[in-house]
Scaffold this motif. Structure first.
Motif, PDB file in Angstrom:
ATOM      1  N   SER A 117      40.715  40.143  41.634  1.00  0.00           N
ATOM      2  CA  SER A 117      41.497  38.987  41.193  1.00  0.00           C
ATOM      3  C   SER A 117      42.404  38.509  42.333  1.00  0.00           C
ATOM      4  CB  SER A 117      42.352  39.341  39.972  1.00  0.00           C
ATOM      5  OG  SER A 117      41.521  39.717  38.893  1.00  0.00           O
ATOM      6  N   ILE A 118      42.535  37.193  42.448  1.00  0.00           N
ATOM      7  CA  ILE A 118      43.376  36.613  43.492  1.00  0.00           C
ATOM      8  C   ILE A 118      44.832  36.741  43.082  1.00  0.00           C
ATOM      9  CG2 ILE A 118      43.969  34.492  44.737  1.00  0.00           C
ATOM     10  CD1 ILE A 118      41.078  33.557  44.248  1.00  0.00           C
ATOM     11  N   VAL A 119      45.633  37.370  43.945  1.00  0.00           N
ATOM     12  CA  VAL A 119      47.051  37.554  43.656  1.00  0.00           C
ATOM     13  C   VAL A 119      47.928  36.721  44.579  1.00  0.00           C
ATOM     14  CG1 VAL A 119      46.700  39.864  42.717  1.00  0.00           C
ATOM     15  CG2 VAL A 119      47.177  39.592  45.157  1.00  0.00           C
ATOM     16  N   MET A 120      47.338  36.227  45.671  1.00  0.00           N
ATOM     17  CA  MET A 120      48.137  35.464  46.614  1.00  0.00           C
ATOM     18  C   MET A 120      47.201  34.628  47.503  1.00  0.00           C
ATOM     19  SD  MET A 120      51.112  37.100  49.032  1.00  0.00           S
ATOM     20  CE  MET A 120      52.359  36.114  49.832  1.00  0.00           C
ATOM     21  N   LEU A 121      47.606  33.413  47.796  1.00  0.00           N
ATOM     22  CA  LEU A 121      46.857  32.561  48.720  1.00  0.00           C
ATOM     23  C   LEU A 121      47.836  31.648  49.435  1.00  0.00           C
ATOM     24  CD1 LEU A 121      46.300  29.395  47.316  1.00  0.00           C
ATOM     25  CD2 LEU A 121      45.377  30.973  45.616  1.00  0.00           C
ATOM     26  N   ASN A 122      47.400  31.126  50.582  1.00  0.00           N
ATOM     27  CA  ASN A 122      48.312  30.292  51.367  1.00  0.00           C
ATOM     28  C   ASN A 122      47.918  28.812  51.271  1.00  0.00           C
ATOM     29  OD1 ASN A 122      46.022  30.279  52.930  1.00  0.00           O
ATOM     30  ND2 ASN A 122      47.043  30.832  54.840  1.00  0.00           N
ATOM     31  N   PRO A 123      48.772  27.905  51.782  1.00  0.00           N
ATOM     32  CA  PRO A 123      48.491  26.463  51.689  1.00  0.00           C
ATOM     33  C   PRO A 123      47.169  26.036  52.321  1.00  0.00           C
ATOM     34  CG  PRO A 123      50.791  26.812  52.256  1.00  0.00           C
ATOM     35  CD  PRO A 123      50.127  28.158  52.330  1.00  0.00           C
TER      36      PRO A 123
ATOM     37  N   GLU B 184      45.859  27.283  40.029  1.00  0.00           N
ATOM     38  CA  GLU B 184      44.485  27.245  39.510  1.00  0.00           C
ATOM     39  C   GLU B 184      43.688  28.478  39.930  1.00  0.00           C
ATOM     40  OE1 GLU B 184      42.687  22.967  39.314  1.00  0.00           O
ATOM     41  OE2 GLU B 184      43.854  23.060  41.178  1.00  0.00           O
ATOM     42  N   LEU B 185      44.143  29.165  40.987  1.00  0.00           N
ATOM     43  CA  LEU B 185      43.381  30.300  41.504  1.00  0.00           C
ATOM     44  C   LEU B 185      44.004  31.659  41.223  1.00  0.00           C
ATOM     45  CD1 LEU B 185      42.233  28.933  45.005  1.00  0.00           C
ATOM     46  CD2 LEU B 185      40.845  29.238  42.945  1.00  0.00           C
ATOM     47  N   ILE B 186      45.325  31.703  41.084  1.00  0.00           N
ATOM     48  CA  ILE B 186      45.981  32.982  40.843  1.00  0.00           C
ATOM     49  C   ILE B 186      45.432  33.598  39.544  1.00  0.00           C
ATOM     50  CG2 ILE B 186      48.172  34.145  40.320  1.00  0.00           C
ATOM     51  CD1 ILE B 186      47.892  33.287  43.214  1.00  0.00           C
ATOM     52  N   GLY B 187      44.974  34.844  39.665  1.00  0.00           N
ATOM     53  CA  GLY B 187      44.425  35.558  38.522  1.00  0.00           C
ATOM     54  C   GLY B 187      42.919  35.385  38.359  1.00  0.00           C
ATOM     55  N   LYS B 188      42.338  34.412  39.089  1.00  0.00           N
ATOM     56  CA  LYS B 188      40.890  34.217  39.009  1.00  0.00           C
ATOM     57  C   LYS B 188      40.179  35.182  39.957  1.00  0.00           C
ATOM     58  CE  LYS B 188      40.991  30.688  36.181  1.00  0.00           C
ATOM     59  NZ  LYS B 188      40.767  29.314  36.666  1.00  0.00           N
ATOM     60  N   LYS B 189      38.934  35.513  39.624  1.00  0.00           N
ATOM     61  CA  LYS B 189      38.140  36.358  40.508  1.00  0.00           C
ATOM     62  C   LYS B 189      37.853  35.588  41.796  1.00  0.00           C
ATOM     63  CE  LYS B 189      37.780  39.739  37.543  1.00  0.00           C
ATOM     64  NZ  LYS B 189      38.488  41.044  37.752  1.00  0.00           N
ATOM     65  N   VAL B 190      37.815  36.309  42.895  1.00  0.00           N
ATOM     66  CA  VAL B 190      37.613  35.679  44.197  1.00  0.00           C
ATOM     67  C   VAL B 190      36.246  34.980  44.277  1.00  0.00           C
ATOM     68  CG1 VAL B 190      36.575  37.692  45.323  1.00  0.00           C
ATOM     69  CG2 VAL B 190      37.888  36.039  46.679  1.00  0.00           C
ATOM     70  N   GLU B 191      35.322  35.407  43.429  1.00  0.00           N
ATOM     71  CA  GLU B 191      33.987  34.798  43.436  1.00  0.00           C
ATOM     72  C   GLU B 191      34.008  33.322  43.070  1.00  0.00           C
ATOM     73  OE1 GLU B 191      33.408  39.035  43.526  1.00  0.00           O
ATOM     74  OE2 GLU B 191      34.515  37.832  42.049  1.00  0.00           O
ATOM     75  N   VAL B 192      35.112  32.833  42.517  1.00  0.00           N
ATOM     76  CA  VAL B 192      35.202  31.416  42.179  1.00  0.00           C
ATOM     77  C   VAL B 192      35.119  30.548  43.439  1.00  0.00           C
ATOM     78  CG1 VAL B 192      37.715  31.180  42.326  1.00  0.00           C
ATOM     79  CG2 VAL B 192      36.432  29.744  40.717  1.00  0.00           C
ATOM     80  N   LEU B 193      35.391  31.164  44.592  1.00  0.00           N
ATOM     81  CA  LEU B 193      35.382  30.425  45.863  1.00  0.00           C
ATOM     82  C   LEU B 193      34.015  30.448  46.545  1.00  0.00           C
ATOM     83  CD1 LEU B 193      38.823  31.595  47.336  1.00  0.00           C
ATOM     84  CD2 LEU B 193      38.299  29.518  46.022  1.00  0.00           C
TER      85      LEU B 193
ATOM     86  N   HIS C 223      27.961  39.798  44.906  1.00  0.00           N
ATOM     87  CA  HIS C 223      29.194  40.043  45.658  1.00  0.00           C
ATOM     88  C   HIS C 223      30.095  41.074  44.981  1.00  0.00           C
ATOM     89  CE1 HIS C 223      33.343  39.107  47.101  1.00  0.00           C
ATOM     90  NE2 HIS C 223      32.710  39.110  48.265  1.00  0.00           N
ATOM     91  N   VAL C 224      30.040  41.177  43.641  1.00  0.00           N
ATOM     92  CA  VAL C 224      30.946  42.070  42.910  1.00  0.00           C
ATOM     93  C   VAL C 224      30.876  43.517  43.401  1.00  0.00           C
ATOM     94  CG1 VAL C 224      31.506  43.044  40.641  1.00  0.00           C
ATOM     95  CG2 VAL C 224      31.029  40.594  40.873  1.00  0.00           C
ATOM     96  N   PRO C 225      29.684  44.146  43.471  1.00  0.00           N
ATOM     97  CA  PRO C 225      29.653  45.537  43.963  1.00  0.00           C
ATOM     98  C   PRO C 225      30.102  45.664  45.417  1.00  0.00           C
ATOM     99  CG  PRO C 225      27.424  44.664  43.738  1.00  0.00           C
ATOM    100  CD  PRO C 225      28.339  43.690  43.075  1.00  0.00           C
ATOM    101  N   LEU C 226      29.938  44.635  46.200  1.00  0.00           N
ATOM    102  CA  LEU C 226      30.366  44.680  47.598  1.00  0.00           C
ATOM    103  C   LEU C 226      31.880  44.747  47.710  1.00  0.00           C
ATOM    104  CD1 LEU C 226      27.935  42.057  49.215  1.00  0.00           C
ATOM    105  CD2 LEU C 226      27.793  44.547  49.350  1.00  0.00           C
ATOM    106  N   ARG C 227      32.577  43.931  46.961  1.00  0.00           N
ATOM    107  CA  ARG C 227      34.045  43.954  47.051  1.00  0.00           C
ATOM    108  C   ARG C 227      34.639  45.181  46.365  1.00  0.00           C
ATOM    109  NH1 ARG C 227      35.789  42.934  41.562  1.00  0.00           N
ATOM    110  NH2 ARG C 227      35.012  40.900  40.821  1.00  0.00           N
ATOM    111  N   ASN C 228      33.921  45.723  45.325  1.00  0.00           N
ATOM    112  CA  ASN C 228      34.379  46.985  44.719  1.00  0.00           C
ATOM    113  C   ASN C 228      34.262  48.124  45.724  1.00  0.00           C
ATOM    114  OD1 ASN C 228      34.997  45.827  42.260  1.00  0.00           O
ATOM    115  ND2 ASN C 228      32.977  46.252  41.354  1.00  0.00           N
TER     116      ASN C 228
END
Length: 342
Positions: free
Chosen positions: A36-42, A54-63, A72-77
């Motif tokens: 889950s995305i906890v922080m992102l920059n401008p 819109e992105l905080i709390g969403k899975k990074v795969e949304v990008l 991608h899920v098993p790779l990031r795990n």
């Protein structure tokens, strides 16, 4: 005295991290162990078109594109379990997905951040759209260069084939043999001029352009050989400005046009073939009167003219012009003002 380690520890506070994070010039995305995305920059907001909320709390795969999310899920795990640094340029090519649903190529480096025994993955993302565009342009340019090289070789082979064909050698030998006993000096010059035409071909084989002066020297050798064969049944007139002699043209371009004039016209003593080579409008104009061959079986496929045109398409913004009327054939080839290949 405060220990150096304590000073460094005080510097790396959450506020300091946030400042560095938000002022980064690349996209920074921090995810927790669940992805889950906890922080992102401008920069991330600009790159992907989302607002932070819109992105905080969403899975990074949304990008990323939907078709690659499941893999991608098993790779990031696995990365969270065994965090390590992975610099840019390592791994497979990745595509990002904009909020507007268009894809773009990205390059990602990975690092990790520990806090309170939790491991966070830090992705630094670079949009490489422009780099890919440049790489594509370079690849296309290389393909064009290879095509141009092939066409140049074809032009060289065409000229060389005409010069070394059995028919040409038979005609040349037929001229030299009687000359040896009648005019040894002229036979010697004929042989030297014949050799000179081959020398020119060998000397310019790696060039994409030649000076007008070089090509004209070749043409004069060719003219001498033809004059020795046909006598005064033709005339080649030259009117090249002195300022144009060092300007660049495609190798063999004038020769192909002069050769075509001999190939497609009859030679009569009382109706000479007149070939004119002159400077005109920042190029060379080659023109000749038309003396039709009554019983000619020669077919023209226009290979030489196509070759000249295709080479100009790459080297010049100007295009050769070929015109034919009932009584006159004209061909204009522009000077090459930039040699932008090698």
């Amino acid at each position: 005295m405060i220990a150096k380690e304590d000073t460094l520890k005080d510097l790396y506070t959450d506020d300091f991290f946030k400042t560095i994070f938000n002022t980064a010039t690349e996209s920074w995305v921090l995810t927790d162990k669940t992805g889950s995305i906890v922080m992102l920059n401008p920069i991330t907001e600009q790159m992907f078109g989302y607002k932070e909320e819109e992105l905080i709390g969403k899975k990074v795969e949304v990008l990323m594109p939907k078709r690659g999310r499941k893999e991608h899920v098993p790779l990031r795990n696995s990365y969270v379990k065994h965090p390590r640094k992975r610099p840019h340029g390592i791994g497979v090519e990745v595509l990002g997905l904009h909020k507007d649903q268009y894809e773009f190529p990205v390059e990602i480096s990975l690092n990790y951040y520990r806090k309170n025994d939790e491991v966070y993955a830090l992705a630094v993302i670079i949009d490489i759209t422009q780099r890919k565009k440049k790489e594509k342009e370079l690849q296309e340019a290389l393909v064009q260069i290879e095509q141009l090289k092939r066409e140049k070789v074809e032009a060289e082979l065409k000229v060389l084939k005409n010069q070394i064909s059995p028919h040409y050698f038979f005609n040349s030998l037929s001229v030299i043999i009687p000359l040896i006993s009648v005019d040894p000096q002229k036979s010697k010059e004929f042989t030297e001029r014949l050799a000179s035409t081959y020398r020119y071909i060998l000397e310019i084989r790696n060039k994409f352009t030649v000076a007008v002066e070089e090509e004209l020297s070749f043409i004069r050798d060719y003219e001498f050989l033809q004059y020795t064969r046909f006598g005064d049944k033709f005339v080649i007139e030259y009117d090249i400005g002195s300022d144009d002699l060092q300007k660049k043209i495609i190798p063999f371009s004038i020769q192909i046009l002069v050769e075509n004039a001999f190939k497609h016209n009859a030679l009569y003593k009382d109706n000479k073939l007149i070939i004119s080579i002159k400077s005109k409008n920042e190029g060379i104009l080659v023109e000749n009167n038309i003396n039709r061959r009554v019983d000619s079986k020669i077919k023209s496929f226009g290979i030489g003219l196509k070759n000249i045109t295709s080479q100009h398409d790459y080297l010049s913004n100007e295009t050769p012009v070929f015109k034919k009327s009932e009584s006159m054939y004209q061909a204009w080839i522009p000077f090459i003002t930039t040699d932008n290949i090698l």
